[in-house]
Design a protein around this motif. Structure first.
Motif, PDB file in Angstrom:
ATOM      1  N   GLY A 199     -54.597 -20.770 -94.628  1.00  0.00           N
ATOM      2  CA  GLY A 199     -54.058 -22.040 -94.800  1.00  0.00           C
ATOM      3  C   GLY A 199     -55.182 -23.017 -95.029  1.00  0.00           C
ATOM      4  O   GLY A 199     -56.496 -22.820 -94.989  1.00  0.00           O
ATOM      5  N   PHE A 200     -54.879 -24.436 -95.577  1.00  0.00           N
ATOM      6  CA  PHE A 200     -55.815 -25.110 -96.006  1.00  0.00           C
ATOM      7  C   PHE A 200     -55.257 -26.414 -95.145  1.00  0.00           C
ATOM      8  O   PHE A 200     -54.366 -27.028 -95.430  1.00  0.00           O
ATOM      9  N   GLY A 201     -55.854 -26.780 -94.087  1.00  0.00           N
ATOM     10  CA  GLY A 201     -55.458 -27.968 -93.141  1.00  0.00           C
ATOM     11  C   GLY A 201     -54.242 -27.501 -92.464  1.00  0.00           C
ATOM     12  O   GLY A 201     -54.213 -26.201 -91.978  1.00  0.00           O
ATOM     13  N   ALA A 202     -53.295 -28.510 -92.487  1.00  0.00           N
ATOM     14  CA  ALA A 202     -52.103 -28.228 -91.771  1.00  0.00           C
ATOM     15  C   ALA A 202     -51.181 -27.314 -92.682  1.00  0.00           C
ATOM     16  O   ALA A 202     -49.830 -26.936 -92.548  1.00  0.00           O
ATOM     17  N   ARG A 203     -51.428 -27.130 -94.102  1.00  0.00           N
ATOM     18  CA  ARG A 203     -50.632 -26.350 -95.146  1.00  0.00           C
ATOM     19  C   ARG A 203     -50.766 -24.743 -94.882  1.00  0.00           C
ATOM     20  O   ARG A 203     -51.957 -24.300 -95.254  1.00  0.00           O
ATOM     21  N   GLN A 204     -49.757 -24.051 -94.696  1.00  0.00           N
ATOM     22  CA  GLN A 204     -49.921 -22.806 -94.383  1.00  0.00           C
ATOM     23  C   GLN A 204     -49.486 -22.096 -95.843  1.00  0.00           C
ATOM     24  O   GLN A 204     -48.554 -22.351 -96.315  1.00  0.00           O
ATOM     25  N   ILE A 205     -50.596 -21.187 -96.185  1.00  0.00           N
ATOM     26  CA  ILE A 205     -50.391 -20.726 -97.668  1.00  0.00           C
ATOM     27  C   ILE A 205     -49.875 -19.154 -97.344  1.00  0.00           C
ATOM     28  O   ILE A 205     -48.785 -18.857 -98.152  1.00  0.00           O
ATOM     29  N   LEU A 206     -50.498 -18.415 -96.545  1.00  0.00           N
ATOM     30  CA  LEU A 206     -49.928 -16.968 -96.281  1.00  0.00           C
ATOM     31  C   LEU A 206     -49.805 -17.013 -94.676  1.00  0.00           C
ATOM     32  O   LEU A 206     -50.785 -17.468 -93.911  1.00  0.00           O
ATOM     33  N   GLU A 228     -47.659 -33.346 -99.229  1.00  0.00           N
ATOM     34  CA  GLU A 228     -48.991 -32.764 -99.330  1.00  0.00           C
ATOM     35  C   GLU A 228     -49.248 -32.853-100.637  1.00  0.00           C
ATOM     36  O   GLU A 228     -50.552 -32.934-100.657  1.00  0.00           O
ATOM     37  N   HIS A 229     -48.726 -32.414-101.505  1.00  0.00           N
ATOM     38  CA  HIS A 229     -49.369 -32.227-103.080  1.00  0.00           C
ATOM     39  C   HIS A 229     -49.682 -33.804-103.649  1.00  0.00           C
ATOM     40  O   HIS A 229     -50.676 -33.827-104.079  1.00  0.00           O
ATOM     41  N   ILE A 230     -48.757 -34.884-103.140  1.00  0.00           N
ATOM     42  CA  ILE A 230     -49.046 -36.213-103.455  1.00  0.00           C
ATOM     43  C   ILE A 230     -50.404 -36.599-102.891  1.00  0.00           C
ATOM     44  O   ILE A 230     -51.019 -37.373-103.800  1.00  0.00           O
ATOM     45  N   THR A 231     -50.784 -36.084-101.936  1.00  0.00           N
ATOM     46  CA  THR A 231     -52.091 -36.808-101.215  1.00  0.00           C
ATOM     47  C   THR A 231     -53.244 -35.894-101.578  1.00  0.00           C
ATOM     48  O   THR A 231     -54.320 -36.042-100.855  1.00  0.00           O
ATOM     49  N   SER A 232     -52.982 -34.694-102.329  1.00  0.00           N
ATOM     50  CA  SER A 232     -54.207 -33.960-102.592  1.00  0.00           C
ATOM     51  C   SER A 232     -54.957 -34.133-103.797  1.00  0.00           C
ATOM     52  O   SER A 232     -54.435 -34.938-104.596  1.00  0.00           O
ATOM     53  N   GLN A 233     -56.270 -33.991-103.736  1.00  0.00           N
ATOM     54  CA  GLN A 233     -57.143 -34.196-105.143  1.00  0.00           C
ATOM     55  C   GLN A 233     -56.374 -33.324-106.343  1.00  0.00           C
ATOM     56  O   GLN A 233     -56.136 -32.270-106.129  1.00  0.00           O
ATOM     57  N   MET A 234     -56.443 -33.847-107.409  1.00  0.00           N
ATOM     58  CA  MET A 234     -56.033 -33.106-108.521  1.00  0.00           C
ATOM     59  C   MET A 234     -56.574 -31.896-108.906  1.00  0.00           C
ATOM     60  O   MET A 234     -56.033 -30.691-109.230  1.00  0.00           O
ATOM     61  N   ARG A 235     -57.911 -31.911-108.429  1.00  0.00           N
ATOM     62  CA  ARG A 235     -58.688 -30.516-108.727  1.00  0.00           C
ATOM     63  C   ARG A 235     -58.527 -29.438-107.839  1.00  0.00           C
ATOM     64  O   ARG A 235     -58.928 -28.249-108.081  1.00  0.00           O
ATOM     65  N   VAL A 236     -57.666 -29.513-106.591  1.00  0.00           N
ATOM     66  CA  VAL A 236     -57.346 -28.719-105.801  1.00  0.00           C
ATOM     67  C   VAL A 236     -56.052 -28.400-105.735  1.00  0.00           C
ATOM     68  O   VAL A 236     -55.449 -27.298-105.178  1.00  0.00           O
ATOM     69  N   LEU A 237     -55.237 -29.034-106.746  1.00  0.00           N
ATOM     70  CA  LEU A 237     -53.946 -28.613-107.079  1.00  0.00           C
ATOM     71  C   LEU A 237     -53.721 -27.360-107.774  1.00  0.00           C
ATOM     72  O   LEU A 237     -54.738 -27.017-108.567  1.00  0.00           O
ATOM     73  N   SER A 238     -52.624 -26.593-107.692  1.00  0.00           N
ATOM     74  CA  SER A 238     -52.677 -25.555-108.667  1.00  0.00           C
ATOM     75  C   SER A 238     -52.477 -25.973-110.132  1.00  0.00           C
ATOM     76  O   SER A 238     -52.050 -26.940-110.492  1.00  0.00           O
TER      77      SER A 238
END
Length: 517
Positions: A12-19, A431-441
């Motif tokens: 995960g990245f912070g509170a965001r669970q990816i797998l 979560e997307h809205i507050t993420s940096q553009m360069r870390v978004l998919s």
């Protein structure tokens, strides 16, 4: 034989669970499609299995002596190298093996029988690898792959720093394919390919004897080349045998079965709770109520997956311009050197035009010239005085600004709530809205850029490869938005199924080019 095993990987990245507790296996010769909505973690998973990213938990095991070739969305090229230099780099590992083999031959001049036997065994192994890889026919292979992907017509002596985005992507793809790895890992390989070269790549992958893992939102392409689907959703990875169409049927069936089981269980829970409420206070039935309560407490409750927010694209129309929106007189495209014959074109109000042609002919150059962003070699471009342009570029450098700030910079009069609502309409979460553009998919990034476009009143919509990185739902929604737009549209896309029933005219750059196609 399993050549890759992934067991219980969590990341995960912070509170965001990816797998979450994800497992995966790749068998020899399997052709796997890795699918899922934008931002679900497909590229993260590839980075984990290739060692670019360490998982929070879990185990990744490759079989011994494995070779991998990885084409990701952000691969780069070194300035100063020619296309031929980069393609020859694909064989650098084999050149080192050849040197090792020659050194072994030299050592045989003065060694014991035991050392000789050991050296001969190593030489035999290396020779087999070199023969299998096609090392002794390098130039012929480079020529075949370069021509298959349209690099031959660009010129293999061209410096890679002079290439367009699409041309650079082709060079990287050709290099990975030439490496002939035991496992080929491709992240959106068709993004910058035109129809002819997608057909060449499709044929290549259909006949590829080794295993590959492919991330793509191009459904016809996936159906033609894969035999296993792994679907990532809500941090869970699920395996399905067959192509994408079969996966969709099985996925919908599983979803319906889960919903039916959930409804049945909810009714049972409601009945139990009703019985307990009515009978726990009565002495005669209190034991039965307790028994029902125990059953309720022990029940393994079914939870339905939360629905991902789906985008809702639409473009705002400005006032209607005159009948001719853009007119070109004897227009010649190019940077210094002409790319086309003199063109006399008219783009009329309400027209929806798709621009096609193999990469390198100047599709993006045509758009930028028509919009007066770059000057033509010669000729004139005239705009109607009331034209209002909305332009989606094929490539835009991702910044360290958040998605929220990116929109705010363009529209400072909007409130925080209004910007958030606009981004949410495009299928982006908090979560997307507050993420940096360069870390978004790539797909999330494209949705932010589309959102920026949607907030502007326009009468000319210009889109350069807008479907790159977008998932299936987002592509369908964008297609509907273009159909519904009342203004004029200029569209570059390598997906005929996307533009054929949207556009009423096609401009084929291959008919206008000065190059040999």
């Amino acid at each position: 034989m399993s050549i890759l095993n992934v067991e219980n990987v969590t990341h995960g990245f912070g509170a965001r669970q990816i797998l979450n507790n994800a497992s995966f296996r790749l068998l020899k010769g399997e052709h796997i499609g890795l699918v899922g909505a934008n931002g679900e973690g497909k590229s993260t998973f590839l980075n984990i299995i290739t060692g670019k990213l360490a998982p929070d938990e879990g185990k990744i095991e490759w079989c011994r002596h494995i070779t991998t070739g990885y084409l990701d969305q952000y691969s780069t090229l070194t300035k100063g190298k020619t296309i031929a230099d980069v393609l020859r780099d694909a064989f650098a590992h084999y050149a080192e093996l050849e040197q090792e083999m020659m050194a072994l031959y030299d050592s045989m001049a003065d060694c014991s029988d035991e050392e000789m036997a050991e050296a001969m065994e190593k030489v035999g192994e290396i020779q087999d690898i070199l023969d299998y890889s096609g090392y002794y026919t390098i130039d012929a292979k480079i020529s075949e792959y370069a021509n298959g992907l349209g690099l031959g017509e660009i010129g293999l002596d061209r410096d890679v720093s002079e290439l367009s985005g699409g041309q650079r992507a082709k060079v990287l793809l050709a290099k990975v394919l030439l490496e002939n790895p035991m496992i080929l890992i491709l992240d959106e390989p068709t993004n910058f390919l035109d129809e002819n070269h997608i057909a060449w790549l499709k044929n290549f992958l259909q006949n590829y004897e080794n295993a590959f893992i492919l991330v793509s939102h191009d459904i016809p392409f996936l159906n033609d080349v894969v035999n296993v689907i792994y679907h990532v959703e809500n941090a869970v990875l699920t395996r399905y045998t067959g192509d994408y169409d079969n996966f969709q049927k099985m996925y919908e069936l599983k979803k319906r079965q889960l919903e039916q089981a959930y409804e049945k269980q909810q009714k049972e829970i409601a009945d139990l709770e009703d019985f307990i409420a009515r009978n726990k206070a009565r002495v005669a039935t209190t034991n039965m109520a307790k028994s029902r309560q125990k059953k309720l407490d022990k029940m393994d409750k079914i939870t339905l997956m939360s629905e991902k927010p789906k985008p809702n694209f639409s473009f705002q129309s400005a006032r209607t311009p005159g009948r001719v929106v853009i007119e070109c007189k004897d227009l010649v495209l190019g940077y210094g050197e002409p790319l086309t014959k003199p063109l006399n074109l008219k783009l009329e109000c309400g027209q929806k035009v798709a621009i096609k042609g193999v990469n390198g002919l100047g599709k993006s150059t045509l758009l930028k010239t028509l919009l007066k962003l770059i000057p033509p070699v010669s000729g004139e471009v005239e705009h109607d005085q009331f034209v209002e342009v909305g332009y989606f570029e094929q490539e835009e450098e991702a910044t360290s600004e958040t998605a929220l700030q990116t929109i705010w910079d363009e529209y400072p009069a909007m409130t925080n709530a209004e910007v958030r609502a606009a981004l949410a309409r495009c299928g982006l979460t908090t979560e997307h809205i507050t993420s940096q553009m360069r870390v978004l998919s790539g797909g999330e990034n494209a949705k932010v850029r589309l959102c920026r476009l949607m907030l502007k009143r326009i009468n000319l919509l210009v889109l350069d490869e807008p479907t790159n990185h977008l998932d299936v739902d987002a592509k369908d929604e964008l297609k509907s938005a273009i159909k519904d737009f009342k203004g004029t549209v200029l569209l570059v896309s390598h997906e005929p199924e996307f533009y054929h029933d949207v556009c009423d005219e096609i401009w084929n750059l291959e008919q206008w080019t000065t190059k040999i196609v």
